[in-house]
Design a protein around this motif. Structure first.
Motif, short mmCIF file in Angstrom:
data_model
loop_
_atom_site.label_atom_id
_atom_site.label_comp_id
_atom_site.label_asym_id
_atom_site.label_seq_id
_atom_site.Cartn_x
_atom_site.Cartn_y
_atom_site.Cartn_z
N ARG A 86 -5.71 -13.39 -10.83
CA ARG A 86 -5.28 -14.28 -11.49
C ARG A 86 -4.51 -15.44 -10.70
NH1 ARG A 86 -2.36 -12.35 -16.86
NH2 ARG A 86 -1.57 -14.42 -16.93
N ALA A 87 -3.63 -14.94 -9.53
CA ALA A 87 -3.01 -15.61 -8.67
C ALA A 87 -3.96 -16.33 -7.71
CB ALA A 87 -2.03 -14.74 -7.75
N TRP A 88 -4.79 -15.53 -7.33
CA TRP A 88 -5.96 -16.35 -6.35
C TRP A 88 -6.70 -17.47 -6.92
CZ3 TRP A 88 -8.39 -11.28 -4.19
CH2 TRP A 88 -7.75 -10.73 -3.09
N ALA A 89 -6.89 -17.48 -8.46
CA ALA A 89 -7.59 -18.35 -9.14
C ALA A 89 -6.77 -19.85 -9.18
CB ALA A 89 -7.74 -18.04 -10.39
N LYS A 90 -5.28 -19.44 -8.87
CA LYS A 90 -4.54 -20.74 -8.83
C LYS A 90 -4.13 -21.06 -7.31
CE LYS A 90 -2.03 -20.73 -13.47
NZ LYS A 90 -1.93 -22.16 -13.75
N ASP A 91 -4.87 -20.54 -6.52
CA ASP A 91 -4.55 -20.64 -5.09
C ASP A 91 -3.35 -20.07 -4.58
OD1 ASP A 91 -7.18 -21.73 -4.98
OD2 ASP A 91 -6.36 -23.88 -5.33
N VAL A 92 -2.84 -19.16 -5.13
CA VAL A 92 -1.40 -18.62 -4.80
C VAL A 92 -1.62 -17.33 -3.99
CG1 VAL A 92 0.63 -17.51 -5.60
CG2 VAL A 92 0.03 -19.50 -6.81
N GLN A 93 -1.27 -17.30 -2.67
CA GLN A 93 -1.45 -16.12 -1.87
C GLN A 93 -0.60 -14.98 -2.53
OE1 GLN A 93 -1.82 -17.44 2.62
NE2 GLN A 93 0.02 -18.35 1.75
N VAL A 94 -1.45 -13.85 -2.16
CA VAL A 94 -0.85 -12.67 -2.65
C VAL A 94 -0.80 -11.62 -1.71
CG1 VAL A 94 -1.37 -10.74 -4.47
CG2 VAL A 94 -2.16 -13.02 -5.01
N MET A 95 0.38 -10.82 -1.78
CA MET A 95 0.51 -9.25 -1.26
C MET A 95 0.71 -8.19 -2.14
SD MET A 95 2.72 -10.04 2.33
CE MET A 95 4.22 -10.93 1.43
N VAL A 96 0.30 -7.08 -2.26
CA VAL A 96 0.53 -6.28 -3.21
C VAL A 96 1.46 -4.94 -2.53
CG1 VAL A 96 -0.53 -4.21 -4.53
CG2 VAL A 96 -1.62 -6.78 -4.10
N GLU A 97 2.34 -4.49 -3.29
CA GLU A 97 3.40 -3.67 -2.57
C GLU A 97 2.81 -2.08 -3.00
OE1 GLU A 97 7.49 -4.57 -3.37
OE2 GLU A 97 7.12 -6.59 -2.59
N GLY A 98 3.39 -1.16 -1.98
CA GLY A 98 2.74 0.24 -2.37
C GLY A 98 3.82 1.17 -2.34
N PRO A 99 3.54 2.32 -2.38
CA PRO A 99 4.28 3.64 -2.83
C PRO A 99 5.44 3.71 -1.55
CG PRO A 99 2.15 4.25 -1.61
CD PRO A 99 2.12 2.88 -1.88
N GLY A 100 6.42 4.39 -2.22
CA GLY A 100 7.67 4.77 -1.33
C GLY A 100 7.88 6.18 -0.88
N HIS A 101 7.41 7.07 -1.77
CA HIS A 101 7.44 8.70 -1.21
C HIS A 101 5.86 9.26 -1.51
CE1 HIS A 101 12.20 9.39 -1.04
NE2 HIS A 101 11.95 8.03 -1.45
N MET A 102 5.66 9.92 -0.30
CA MET A 102 4.09 10.36 -0.67
C MET A 102 3.92 11.47 0.58
SD MET A 102 0.52 8.13 -1.01
CE MET A 102 1.18 7.70 -2.69
N SER A 103 3.33 12.69 0.12
CA SER A 103 2.99 13.43 1.05
C SER A 103 1.79 13.08 2.04
CB SER A 103 2.52 14.86 0.45
OG SER A 103 1.46 14.83 -0.28
N MET A 104 2.05 13.51 3.31
CA MET A 104 0.96 12.88 4.35
C MET A 104 -0.52 12.93 3.71
SD MET A 104 2.57 13.66 8.10
CE MET A 104 2.62 15.59 7.85
N ASP A 105 -0.83 13.96 3.12
CA ASP A 105 -2.10 14.12 2.77
C ASP A 105 -2.84 13.19 1.84
OD1 ASP A 105 -0.52 15.67 1.07
OD2 ASP A 105 -2.33 16.63 0.22
N GLU A 106 -2.00 12.60 1.02
CA GLU A 106 -2.32 11.72 0.05
C GLU A 106 -2.25 10.05 0.63
OE1 GLU A 106 -0.34 11.97 -3.92
OE2 GLU A 106 0.45 14.13 -3.31
N ILE A 107 -1.73 9.92 1.69
CA ILE A 107 -1.39 8.60 2.04
C ILE A 107 -2.82 7.81 2.24
CG2 ILE A 107 -0.51 6.92 3.67
CD1 ILE A 107 1.65 8.87 4.20
#
Length: 437
Positions: A255-276
């Motif tokens: 929806r942001a791209w449709a309005k020409d707004v650039q996007v970054m998406v934020e991701g996880p804080g705590h996670m074991s190495m095998d899931e990253i």
């Protein structure tokens, strides 16, 4: 007169902007390749039209991993001069982004000063500032009030804003139904959760998302879609709450791209190495290869005082598997507002993680820096080694703290230095450890 509002709109029209030229030069990338990546959203160039001191950076596919430094005052630590020293340190060590997370009093004076002096891109979380800026209790804040704060930050020159638009009522119901060990650890996310529960209303950043996008588009502010339901401990990682919000963020990205707004998406804080690695692949899939911005991830929960290390481990794995932007974590995480030494330790650890990941990802020329260091070590050229070090001052201080008797070595090996021994033999000389008395 320019005929585009945002970097994304310009890219879609095939227009090369000054910011694109800067990024292409920094990345040693053909500008036409960069245009195609910006046009499809795989690269963002956060560059508010009012940030005059900015030296533009690109975040996303095929580019060097960038790092962000968080700073700002709190109710218990109100000294803006200390925060300015942190800013100077961040710029000295090459942080590409600085987020002002101040949450006490009138923050705009510091923020304007920060934007005026910083060539690094500047980010904020308007939700943090809303209560102090508006001088209202949380329950009394209206959607229009939130919009006022976003507009104020945009007008000041903020390049990207974390907006927690994905924690809508559906995501909240998932969270409440499934439960969590640490519940919600996102400060902005918890405030929105509380506002929604107290008022009975939908998240205003979700309900009026298009209106917020219009403000961001006006000033070419990149939206950083905040992960209000990020895991705050290993036991909560990859759970229904995290993933349900991530699905929402994928829809909001388009929806942001449709309005020409650039996007970054934020991701996880705590996670074991095998899931990253799997989480990086999933995020890129669900969010259409938008740039991914991660906090850590912290790979264990038991190292307070050393969380710059737990985060650097996770950050290196994340970036090697597709994350584009690492938020630093300091030794003070979970304990206090970081002081200037904490900030330095956090920056260095995150820079190491980012560079290690760039080598693993095969970013062009990333390994050249290491090769130059290796050549200097082979030649036992201390001055060049200090010059190339991420932290030159610390490297030189360590070396000089116990000076070696033999200048072509260090105090660990002395004349038994492997490089010295090999160099002497290759040069046709004998290896002699004892001298005549």
């Amino acid at each position: 007169m320019k005929n585009y509002k945002t970097q994304m709109e310009a890219a879609k029209k095939g227009i090369i902007t000054p910011a694109m030229k800067t990024v292409a030069q920094k990345e040693n990338l053909d500008v036409n390749k960069l245009i195609s990546l910006v046009a499809c959203g795989q690269v963002a160039i956060p560059a508010n039209i009012n940030h005059q001191s900015l030296s533009a950076e690109g975040v996303g596919t095929g580019l060097k991993t960038k790092i962000n430094v968080n700073l700002g005052v709190s109710g218990d630590c109100k000294d803006y001069q200390v925060e300015l020293e942190k800013v100077k340190l961040s710029l000295k060590f090459g942080a590409e982004a600085i987020m002002d997370l101040s949450n006490y009093g009138k923050t705009n004076t510091f923020r304007k000063q920060l934007i005026e002096l910083s060539p690094a891109m500047i980010g904020t979380v308007p939700m943090y500032d809303a209560i102090g800026y508006l001088e209202k209790d949380l329950l009394d804040i209206t959607p229009e009030d939130f919009m006022r704060v976003v507009r104020a930050h945009a007008e000041e020159g903020v390049d990207f804003m974390t907006i927690h638009a994905g924690i809508n009522r559906r995501a909240v119901e998932t969270f409440k139904r499934d439960g969590r060990r640490t519940n919600i650890v996102s400060r902005g996310g918890s405030l929105l959760f509380a506002w929604m529960e107290m008022t009975g209303n939908e998240n205003p950043f979700y309900e009026y998302y298009d209106d917020f996008l219009d403000i961001l588009r006006e000033f070419d502010v990149t939206i950083s879609l905040g992960d209000a339901l990020r895991p705050g401990c290993l036991d909560d990682s990859s759970d229904a709450s995290q993933l349900s919000e991530l699905i929402e963020l994928g829809h909001l990205t388009k929806r942001a791209w449709a309005k020409d707004v650039q996007v970054m998406v934020e991701g996880p804080g705590h996670m074991s190495m095998d899931e990253i690695a799997a989480n990086m692949i999933l995020q890129k899939k669900l969010c259409h290869n938008a740039p991914f911005y991660v906090l850590g991830p912290l790979v264990t929960d038991v190292a307070p005082g050393y969380d710059h290390i737990t985060a650097a481990i996770g950050g290196a794995i994340a970036a090697a598997n597709g994350a584009d932007f690492l938020c630093y974590v300091t030794p003070a995480e979970h304990l206090r507002l970081p002081d200037i030494n904490d900030v330095k330790d956090g920056i260095i650890a995150t820079k190491i993680a980012a560079h290690a990941a760039d080598i693993a990802k095969g970013i062009p020329n990333a390994r050249d820096w290491d090769n130059k260091m290796s050549d200097a070590r082979r030649q036992i050229d201390w001055d060049t080694m200090f010059e190339l070090a991420i932290d030159s001052e610390k490297a030189k201080t360590y070396f000089e703290s116990t000076p070696p008797e033999e200048k072509h070595s260090c105090s660990m090996c002395g004349k038994m230095c492997a490089l010295r021994t090999t160099n002497l033999i290759i040069e046709g000389k004998d290896v002699i450890f004892r001298t005549e008395s």
